[in-house]
Design an enzyme around this catalytic site. Structure first.
Site, PDB file in Angstrom:
ATOM      1  N   ASP A  13      48.003  28.467  37.337  1.00 46.55           N
ATOM      2  CA  ASP A  13      46.651  28.456  36.748  1.00 46.55           C
ATOM      3  C   ASP A  13      46.185  27.052  36.388  1.00 46.55           C
ATOM      4  OD1 ASP A  13      46.763  31.298  36.817  1.00 46.55           O
ATOM      5  OD2 ASP A  13      47.900  31.273  34.950  1.00 46.55           O
ATOM      6  N   LYS A  16      44.259  25.134  40.887  1.00 45.94           N
ATOM      7  CA  LYS A  16      44.559  24.756  42.281  1.00 45.94           C
ATOM      8  C   LYS A  16      43.455  25.205  43.224  1.00 45.94           C
ATOM      9  CE  LYS A  16      48.486  26.963  42.238  1.00 45.94           C
ATOM     10  NZ  LYS A  16      48.632  27.225  40.792  1.00 45.94           N
ATOM     11  N   GLY A  40      46.047  34.450  42.255  1.00 46.25           N
ATOM     12  CA  GLY A  40      44.654  34.818  42.479  1.00 46.25           C
ATOM     13  C   GLY A  40      43.741  33.708  42.038  1.00 46.25           C
ATOM     14  N   HIS A  41      42.708  33.484  42.803  1.00 47.94           N
ATOM     15  CA  HIS A  41      41.675  32.584  42.295  1.00 47.94           C
ATOM     16  C   HIS A  41      40.303  33.020  42.799  1.00 47.94           C
ATOM     17  CE1 HIS A  41      42.922  30.344  45.963  1.00 47.94           C
ATOM     18  NE2 HIS A  41      41.632  30.226  46.113  1.00 47.94           N
ATOM     19  N   GLN A 226      51.232  29.722  42.060  1.00 47.42           N
ATOM     20  CA  GLN A 226      51.968  29.562  40.795  1.00 47.42           C
ATOM     21  C   GLN A 226      52.189  28.066  40.487  1.00 47.42           C
ATOM     22  OE1 GLN A 226      53.688  32.142  43.043  1.00 47.42           O
ATOM     23  NE2 GLN A 226      52.090  33.460  42.265  1.00 47.42           N
TER      24      GLN A 226
HETATM   25  P1  IMP Z   1      55.817  37.915  38.897  1.00 53.09           P
HETATM   26  O1  IMP Z   1      55.528  36.763  39.796  1.00 53.09           O
HETATM   27  O2  IMP Z   1      54.758  38.985  38.949  1.00 53.09           O
HETATM   28  O3  IMP Z   1      57.195  38.472  39.101  1.00 53.09           O
HETATM   29  O4  IMP Z   1      55.780  37.392  37.385  1.00 53.09           O
HETATM   30  C1  IMP Z   1      56.760  36.493  36.886  1.00 53.09           C
HETATM   31  C2  IMP Z   1      56.136  35.469  35.941  1.00 53.09           C
HETATM   32  O5  IMP Z   1      55.309  34.577  36.693  1.00 53.09           O
HETATM   33  C3  IMP Z   1      55.244  36.065  34.858  1.00 53.09           C
HETATM   34  O6  IMP Z   1      55.364  35.275  33.699  1.00 53.09           O
HETATM   35  C4  IMP Z   1      53.849  35.895  35.444  1.00 53.09           C
HETATM   36  O7  IMP Z   1      52.861  35.848  34.430  1.00 53.09           O
HETATM   37  C5  IMP Z   1      54.000  34.568  36.146  1.00 53.09           C
HETATM   38  N1  IMP Z   1      53.052  34.402  37.265  1.00 53.09           N
HETATM   39  C6  IMP Z   1      53.126  34.956  38.482  1.00 53.09           C
HETATM   40  N2  IMP Z   1      52.105  34.570  39.255  1.00 53.09           N
HETATM   41  C7  IMP Z   1      51.364  33.747  38.511  1.00 53.09           C
HETATM   42  C8  IMP Z   1      50.176  32.988  38.765  1.00 53.09           C
HETATM   43  O8  IMP Z   1      49.604  33.006  39.855  1.00 53.09           O
HETATM   44  N3  IMP Z   1      49.731  32.230  37.741  1.00 53.09           N
HETATM   45  C9  IMP Z   1      50.380  32.168  36.535  1.00 53.09           C
HETATM   46  N4  IMP Z   1      51.480  32.843  36.259  1.00 53.09           N
HETATM   47  C10 IMP Z   1      51.974  33.627  37.233  1.00 53.09           C
END
Ligand code: IMP
Length: 432
Positions: A13, A16, A40-41, A226
């Site tokens: 977040d 990007k 997501g964006h 991420q």
């Molecule tokens: P997962 O990727 O759904 O398994 O989540 C694992 C961790 O990564 C959690 O803390 C999510 O909030 C974080 N996370 C996953 N994708 C994103 C993203 O695109 N932006 C910010 N945090 C993310």
């Protein structure tokens, strides 16, 4: 010709999407190389709002080739929904515009159930706060060699055989361990054969296509999802996502050789945010944190969760430079800091009497960890109009300069607002 990777330096977040959108103009091919629809964006172009979870936003430009490569995990329904939404905006996604790797793994219905069951079964304080999209279980099966690849869908027999094997084990886990109902083989088979029919024209060998592009002198942009501190190896494990988010994975995740990479852009938000659980040394629990959250509009694009907010953390910024080989920083959301009388930059941590200059490995260390801050002067002026460094107040310039010094990395892009034009572009990695 230049091949450029964009990565997040913090917990995702970082903004990007905007920088990717900006640089896509100069690229010919755009590649998503890891993660899935946990990312997501949102982009607003000509008054229309587009939300991207899987397809590179480069699809908005008719002349760009877009790729979803082997390192991505794909929920086919989400992908098809995204295609339909784009078509609804008058932008049909054709196989000439989008190639998806046959090696990308599929997020299956049982992965989403497993994600939910696993989170629900963890005690408070141990929950990861996942996005619930089945990302971790899908990558887990990939590594366990139980995964189903997109290419497998195109071979009905193979797909049914693999599905049967997986479902046997998953049914046991879902019913006995998590008390959930297991999905039925025939229902999944029929659903996924529907996806196979619609996705087949898009499936191919992304590595080969990228190599052809490179040989033809195309500019390639690798779009990370991420952020560095969510990397499965280098982040704040276990409070991370399940893929490698660092720049090295642009190569592994797409079948592209590292020697062909020319620049790595690290996106650094001017303060820090995090969604989900896990350590966050510079987190603010006071009115300043609330102000950053409100002014920065800090809500997750995928889950709508409120993001935790804090001061800029120089320790993780330096770490990101090291882990990714960042050549240029793109500092985002600098405008959100306008009006703060004083800013703080964490330059090291204190934990158990020791000074730490890198993120500790032991997750328990974070319980007693205190950032050591350097104070910097804030500025009161709004800066969204700034087009060059000289348009910024001296104190904002000093803040940027201090980040550059501390990270030993030049800031080539400074974003001062959400719009494309609200950007100070000092060096374009595709041109210089
Ligand atoms: P997962 O990727 O759904 O398994 O989540 C694992 C961790 O990564 C959690 O803390 C999510 O909030 C974080 N996370 C996953 N994708 C994103 C993203 O695109 N932006 C910010 N945090 C993310």
């Amino acid at each position: 010709m230049a091949n450029v990777i964009i990565v997040g330096t913090q917990w995702g977040d970082e903004g990007k999407g905007k920088i990717v959108d900006l640089l896509t103009e100069h690229a010919d091919l755009v590649v998503r190389f890891q993660g899935g629809n946990n990312a997501g964006h949102t982009l607003v172009v000509d008054g229309k709002q587009y939300v991207f979870h899987l397809i590179p936003s480069g699809i908005l430009y008719e002349s760009k080739g877009c790729f979803i490569s082997n390192g991505v995990v794909i929920d086919p329904q989400v992908l098809l929904n995204e295609m339909e939404e784009l078509a609804g905006h008058g932008l049909p996604v054709t196989p000439e515009r989008l190639l998806i790797s046959e090696r990308a793994h599929l997020i299956m219905p049982y992965h989403k159930l497993q994600d939910a069951g696993s989170e629900a079964s963890l005690a408070a304080g141990r929950k990861i706060g996942t996005t619930g999209r089945g990302i971790g279980p899908c990558y887990g099966d990939k590594v366990l060699r139980h995964g189903i690849k997109l290419g497998d869908l195109l071979d009905r027999e193979l797909f049914r055989e693999k599905l049967g094997q997986c479902l046997e084990e998953k049914s046991f886990l879902l019913t006995k361990r998590y008390g959930l109902e297991a999905p039925k083989l025939e229902a999944i088979y029929d659903e996924f054969m529907g996806y196979a029919e619609r996705l087949a024209p898009f499936v191919g060998n992304v590595s080969l296509a990228l190599d052809r592009g490179r040989r033809a002198g195309k500019h390639i942009l690798f779009e990370g999802a991420q952020g560095t501190q969510l990397d499965i190896d280098h982040g704040t494990y276990p409070f991370v996502t399940s893929s490698n988010t660092v720049a090295g994975n642009a190569c592994t995740g797409s079948g592209f050789g590292p020697a062909h990479i020319d620049a790595v852009i690290g996106i650094l938000k001017a303060y820090t945010t995090r969604v989900g659980e896990g350590p966050f040394p510079t987190e603010l629990f006071d009115a300043t944190g609330d102000q950053l959250q409100r002014k920065g509009g800090e809500f997750g694009a995928t889950t709508g969760r409120k993001r935790r907010c804090g001061w800029l953390d120089g320790v993780i910024a330096r770490e990101a430079v090291r882990l990714n080989g960042i050549t240029d920083l793109a500092i985002t959301k600098l405008d959100v800091l306008s009006g703060q009388p004083e800013l703080q930059l964490a330059t090291s941590y204190q934990a158990d009497g020791a000074t730490l200059e890198a993120m500790p490995n032991n997750i328990k260390t974070y319980d007693n960890l205190k950032p050591v801050y350097e104070k910097l002067a804030g500025w009161s002026e709004e800066i969204r109009h700034a087009k060059c460094l000289d348009d910024l107040p001296a104190k904002a310039r000093a803040y940027v300069k201090r980040i550059e010094e501390f990270t030993e990395t030049p800031a080539s892009i400074i974003s001062v607002g959400p719009g494309r034009e609200e950007t100070i572009l000092l060096r374009n990695p595709f041109i210089s």
